[in-house]
Design a protein around this motif. Structure first.
Motif, PDB file in Angstrom:
ATOM      1  N   ASP A 102       0.837  -1.192   0.000  1.00 21.34           N
ATOM      2  CA  ASP A 102       0.000   0.000   0.000  1.00 21.34           C
ATOM      3  C   ASP A 102       0.880   1.252   0.000  1.00 21.34           C
ATOM      4  O   ASP A 102       2.103   1.166   0.101  1.00 21.34           O
ATOM      5  CB  ASP A 102      -0.999  -0.027   1.163  1.00 21.34           C
ATOM      6  CG  ASP A 102      -0.333   0.156   2.521  1.00 21.34           C
ATOM      7  OD1 ASP A 102       0.390   1.153   2.721  1.00 21.34           O
ATOM      8  OD2 ASP A 102      -0.534  -0.715   3.400  1.00 21.34           O
ATOM      9  N   HIS A 103       0.229   2.437  -0.088  1.00 18.30           N
ATOM     10  CA  HIS A 103       1.000   3.659  -0.298  1.00 18.30           C
ATOM     11  C   HIS A 103       1.809   4.102   0.919  1.00 18.30           C
ATOM     12  O   HIS A 103       2.662   4.978   0.804  1.00 18.30           O
ATOM     13  CB  HIS A 103       0.085   4.792  -0.802  1.00 18.30           C
ATOM     14  CG  HIS A 103       0.714   5.595  -1.890  1.00 18.30           C
ATOM     15  ND1 HIS A 103       0.008   6.350  -2.794  1.00 18.30           N
ATOM     16  CD2 HIS A 103       2.017   5.754  -2.230  1.00 18.30           C
ATOM     17  CE1 HIS A 103       0.849   6.941  -3.631  1.00 18.30           C
ATOM     18  NE2 HIS A 103       2.070   6.591  -3.307  1.00 18.30           N
ATOM     19  N   SER A 104       1.558   3.484   2.076  1.00 17.19           N
ATOM     20  CA  SER A 104       2.354   3.862   3.252  1.00 17.19           C
ATOM     21  C   SER A 104       3.837   3.573   3.043  1.00 17.19           C
ATOM     22  O   SER A 104       4.693   4.233   3.628  1.00 17.19           O
ATOM     23  CB  SER A 104       1.852   3.121   4.500  1.00 17.19           C
ATOM     24  OG  SER A 104       2.135   1.735   4.425  1.00 17.19           O
ATOM     25  N   PHE A 125       1.308  10.203  -9.106  1.00 20.69           N
ATOM     26  CA  PHE A 125       0.098   9.895  -9.870  1.00 20.69           C
ATOM     27  C   PHE A 125      -0.846   9.182  -8.906  1.00 20.69           C
ATOM     28  O   PHE A 125      -0.524   8.083  -8.419  1.00 20.69           O
ATOM     29  CB  PHE A 125       0.421   8.992 -11.066  1.00 20.69           C
ATOM     30  CG  PHE A 125       1.368   9.621 -12.056  1.00 20.69           C
ATOM     31  CD1 PHE A 125       0.976  10.722 -12.811  1.00 20.69           C
ATOM     32  CD2 PHE A 125       2.646   9.128 -12.238  1.00 20.69           C
ATOM     33  CE1 PHE A 125       1.836  11.311 -13.736  1.00 20.69           C
ATOM     34  CE2 PHE A 125       3.521   9.700 -13.153  1.00 20.69           C
ATOM     35  CZ  PHE A 125       3.108  10.800 -13.906  1.00 20.69           C
ATOM     36  N   ASP A 126      -1.995   9.779  -8.643  1.00 24.46           N
ATOM     37  CA  ASP A 126      -2.817   9.255  -7.551  1.00 24.46           C
ATOM     38  C   ASP A 126      -4.203   9.884  -7.624  1.00 24.46           C
ATOM     39  O   ASP A 126      -4.352  11.046  -8.006  1.00 24.46           O
ATOM     40  CB  ASP A 126      -2.150   9.646  -6.212  1.00 24.46           C
ATOM     41  CG  ASP A 126      -2.534   8.743  -5.053  1.00 24.46           C
ATOM     42  OD1 ASP A 126      -3.661   8.240  -5.032  1.00 24.46           O
ATOM     43  OD2 ASP A 126      -1.690   8.570  -4.159  1.00 24.46           O
ATOM     44  N   ALA A 127      -5.218   9.125  -7.233  1.00 19.95           N
ATOM     45  CA  ALA A 127      -6.566   9.698  -7.112  1.00 19.95           C
ATOM     46  C   ALA A 127      -6.694  10.544  -5.855  1.00 19.95           C
ATOM     47  O   ALA A 127      -7.541  11.425  -5.773  1.00 19.95           O
ATOM     48  CB  ALA A 127      -7.608   8.577  -7.089  1.00 19.95           C
ATOM     49  N   ASN A 129      -4.612  12.698  -2.494  1.00 15.25           N
ATOM     50  CA  ASN A 129      -3.322  13.372  -2.294  1.00 15.25           C
ATOM     51  C   ASN A 129      -2.468  12.744  -1.188  1.00 15.25           C
ATOM     52  O   ASN A 129      -1.281  13.026  -1.089  1.00 15.25           O
ATOM     53  CB  ASN A 129      -3.506  14.884  -2.112  1.00 15.25           C
ATOM     54  CG  ASN A 129      -4.166  15.278  -0.804  1.00 15.25           C
ATOM     55  OD1 ASN A 129      -4.341  14.461   0.103  1.00 15.25           O
ATOM     56  ND2 ASN A 129      -4.523  16.545  -0.688  1.00 15.25           N
ATOM     57  N   ASP A 130      -3.076  11.894  -0.357  1.00 18.95           N
ATOM     58  CA  ASP A 130      -2.328  11.196   0.699  1.00 18.95           C
ATOM     59  C   ASP A 130      -1.560  12.158   1.604  1.00 18.95           C
ATOM     60  O   ASP A 130      -0.457  11.858   2.065  1.00 18.95           O
ATOM     61  CB  ASP A 130      -1.367  10.137   0.105  1.00 18.95           C
ATOM     62  CG  ASP A 130      -2.115   9.028  -0.622  1.00 18.95           C
ATOM     63  OD1 ASP A 130      -3.368   8.999  -0.565  1.00 18.95           O
ATOM     64  OD2 ASP A 130      -1.451   8.182  -1.257  1.00 18.95           O
ATOM     65  N   LEU A 131      -2.186  13.310   1.823  1.00 20.79           N
ATOM     66  CA  LEU A 131      -1.580  14.343   2.679  1.00 20.79           C
ATOM     67  C   LEU A 131      -2.386  14.537   3.960  1.00 20.79           C
ATOM     68  O   LEU A 131      -2.241  15.548   4.641  1.00 20.79           O
ATOM     69  CB  LEU A 131      -1.507  15.679   1.921  1.00 20.79           C
ATOM     70  CG  LEU A 131      -0.463  15.800   0.816  1.00 20.79           C
ATOM     71  CD1 LEU A 131      -0.679  17.074   0.017  1.00 20.79           C
ATOM     72  CD2 LEU A 131       0.952  15.777   1.394  1.00 20.79           C
ATOM     73  N   SER A 141      -0.256   5.586   7.723  1.00 23.28           N
ATOM     74  CA  SER A 141      -1.226   4.800   6.966  1.00 23.28           C
ATOM     75  C   SER A 141      -1.004   5.121   5.499  1.00 23.28           C
ATOM     76  O   SER A 141      -0.146   5.946   5.165  1.00 23.28           O
ATOM     77  CB  SER A 141      -2.657   5.170   7.356  1.00 23.28           C
ATOM     78  OG  SER A 141      -3.012   6.412   6.746  1.00 23.28           O
ATOM     79  N   HIS A 142      -1.834   4.527   4.628  1.00 25.98           N
ATOM     80  CA  HIS A 142      -1.652   4.835   3.206  1.00 25.98           C
ATOM     81  C   HIS A 142      -2.300   6.171   2.810  1.00 25.98           C
ATOM     82  O   HIS A 142      -2.189   6.573   1.663  1.00 25.98           O
ATOM     83  CB  HIS A 142      -2.141   3.677   2.320  1.00 25.98           C
ATOM     84  CG  HIS A 142      -3.627   3.490   2.285  1.00 25.98           C
ATOM     85  ND1 HIS A 142      -4.253   2.763   1.287  1.00 25.98           N
ATOM     86  CD2 HIS A 142      -4.606   3.906   3.126  1.00 25.98           C
ATOM     87  CE1 HIS A 142      -5.561   2.769   1.525  1.00 25.98           C
ATOM     88  NE2 HIS A 142      -5.783   3.448   2.626  1.00 25.98           N
ATOM     89  N   GLY A 143      -2.920   6.864   3.796  1.00 25.52           N
ATOM     90  CA  GLY A 143      -3.485   8.178   3.503  1.00 25.52           C
ATOM     91  C   GLY A 143      -2.626   9.336   3.985  1.00 25.52           C
ATOM     92  O   GLY A 143      -2.983  10.498   3.790  1.00 25.52           O
ATOM     93  N   LEU A 215       3.592   6.030  -8.204  1.00 23.14           N
ATOM     94  CA  LEU A 215       2.402   5.787  -9.016  1.00 23.14           C
ATOM     95  C   LEU A 215       1.438   4.895  -8.243  1.00 23.14           C
ATOM     96  O   LEU A 215       1.735   3.724  -8.002  1.00 23.14           O
ATOM     97  CB  LEU A 215       2.804   5.155 -10.351  1.00 23.14           C
ATOM     98  CG  LEU A 215       1.761   5.152 -11.479  1.00 23.14           C
ATOM     99  CD1 LEU A 215       2.433   4.945 -12.831  1.00 23.14           C
ATOM    100  CD2 LEU A 215       0.651   4.143 -11.286  1.00 23.14           C
ATOM    101  N   ASP A 216       0.336   5.493  -7.824  1.00 21.17           N
ATOM    102  CA  ASP A 216      -0.735   4.720  -7.172  1.00 21.17           C
ATOM    103  C   ASP A 216      -1.667   4.256  -8.286  1.00 21.17           C
ATOM    104  O   ASP A 216      -2.214   5.074  -9.030  1.00 21.17           O
ATOM    105  CB  ASP A 216      -1.456   5.636  -6.179  1.00 21.17           C
ATOM    106  CG  ASP A 216      -2.472   4.906  -5.324  1.00 21.17           C
ATOM    107  OD1 ASP A 216      -3.123   3.968  -5.844  1.00 21.17           O
ATOM    108  OD2 ASP A 216      -2.635   5.272  -4.151  1.00 21.17           O
ATOM    109  N   ILE A 217      -1.856   2.954  -8.375  1.00 22.12           N
ATOM    110  CA  ILE A 217      -2.634   2.408  -9.496  1.00 22.12           C
ATOM    111  C   ILE A 217      -4.076   2.943  -9.489  1.00 22.12           C
ATOM    112  O   ILE A 217      -4.747   2.920 -10.529  1.00 22.12           O
ATOM    113  CB  ILE A 217      -2.597   0.857  -9.497  1.00 22.12           C
ATOM    114  CG1 ILE A 217      -2.960   0.290 -10.872  1.00 22.12           C
ATOM    115  CG2 ILE A 217      -3.508   0.272  -8.436  1.00 22.12           C
ATOM    116  CD1 ILE A 217      -1.923   0.475 -11.946  1.00 22.12           C
TER     117      ILE A 217
HETATM  118 MN   LIG Z   1      -2.177   6.819  -2.795  1.00 20.28          MN
END
Ligand SMILES: [Mn+2]
Length: 286
Positions: A102-104, A125-127, A129-131, A141-143, A215-217
């Motif tokens: 995961d994005h974490s 590249f992501d839907a 912002n994970d910020l 976490s992945h967020g 790159l987040d799919i």
């Molecule tokens: Mn992400």
């Protein structure tokens, strides 16, 4: 790609590294199986890229480094293991292309990358912002990876570009942090309306700088990439994301990751297949 398994980083210029950890997911789990399935689907990848006129495997010594030994019960211990594993590869002189997970996982990877290169520019590249600051009281976490990365001084203010953002957020102030750090944003909506020029305009500022690509799919529409943890409709097509990766050519890419492929939610293995292709396309712009 049917590449050999070579866990000796000194033999390599680019190491493909699996990071099978999904302890940072908040919705659908499963990306711990991402590296495994991307490997399987990569068997159909051929070496020559007619669009970019490059064979990355002739240009660089590239191999499958294998998976890092994560701890599925502890995100903190996993982060230590990832940072250490990536640092070992970087110290040997190879660049890393990681598959999550995961994005974490991007946070400990960035910690290792920044120790070598100093603060980096980031193309995401992501839907999402994970910020976000935290989820359920948890800072990791992945967020949240890029919020922490900014706070830890890993990213350059004004040196982050996010492409593909879309969907609902929790409130109007969800983008305040991004604005304060001068994050460049091209939403999916803007990209659909204006196309590649909307992104190229920002890429100029990244030339000659050390750039890390994540790159987040889920940047791709669930119609093309259903196997992911937090799907958002209205995303990119397979071709649009390939086009975006091609647009990175000429940048000084010091590493990349491809995350959030969740095989249990995939259909006909199309998400893993797309991920294997995108990993290949990323290698072509290294
Ligand atoms: Mn992400």
């Amino acid at each position: 790609m049917r590449l050999p398994h070579i866990p000796q980083p000194e033999e390599l210029e680019v190491a493909l590294v699996g990071v099978p950890f999904d302890g940072g997911t908040t919705y659908r789990p499963g990306p711990r199986f991402g590296p495994r399935n991307v490997r399987v689907q990569s068997a159909i990848i051929r070496p020559w890229n007619p669009a970019l006129h490059v064979n990355p495997f002739a240009k660089y010594r590239i191999a499958d480094f294998g998976d890092l030994p994560v701890n599925p019960l502890s995100i903190e211990d996993t982060f230590r293991r990832i940072e250490q594993g990536i640092a070992t590869v970087l110290k040997a002189g190879a660049r890393t292309a990681c598959v999550g997970g995961d994005h974490s996982i991007s946070l400990p990877i960035l910690r290792a990358v920044v120790k070598k290169h100093g603060p980096v520019h980031l193309i995401q590249f992501d839907a999402h912002n994970d910020l976000w600051d935290e989820y359920f009281g948890s800072k990791y976490s992945h967020g949240t990876p890029f919020r922490r990365a900014f706070e830890e001084g890993l990213l350059v203010d004004g040196g982050v570009l996010q492409v593909g953002l879309r969907g609902q957020v929790y409130g109007e102030d969800d983008f305040d942090f991004a604005r304060a750090r001068k994050v460049r944003m091209v939403t999916a909506e803007e990209f659909h309306k204006k196309g590649l020029p909307a992104v190229r305009r920002h890429l100029r500022a990244f030339r000659g700088k050390p750039v890390y690509v994540t790159l987040d799919i889920d940047v791709v529409d669930p119609a093309y990439a259903p196997g992911t943890g937090t799907p958002q409709v209205g995303g990119l097509t397979s071709y649009q994301i390939i086009e975006l990766v091609h647009a990175l050519r000429g940048l000084n890419i010091i590493g990349c990751d491809l995350v959030e492929v969740s095989p249990p939610y995939d259909a006909g293995e199309i998400t893993s297949l797309l991920a294997a292709n995108l990993l290949y396309e990323l290698l072509c712009v290294f």
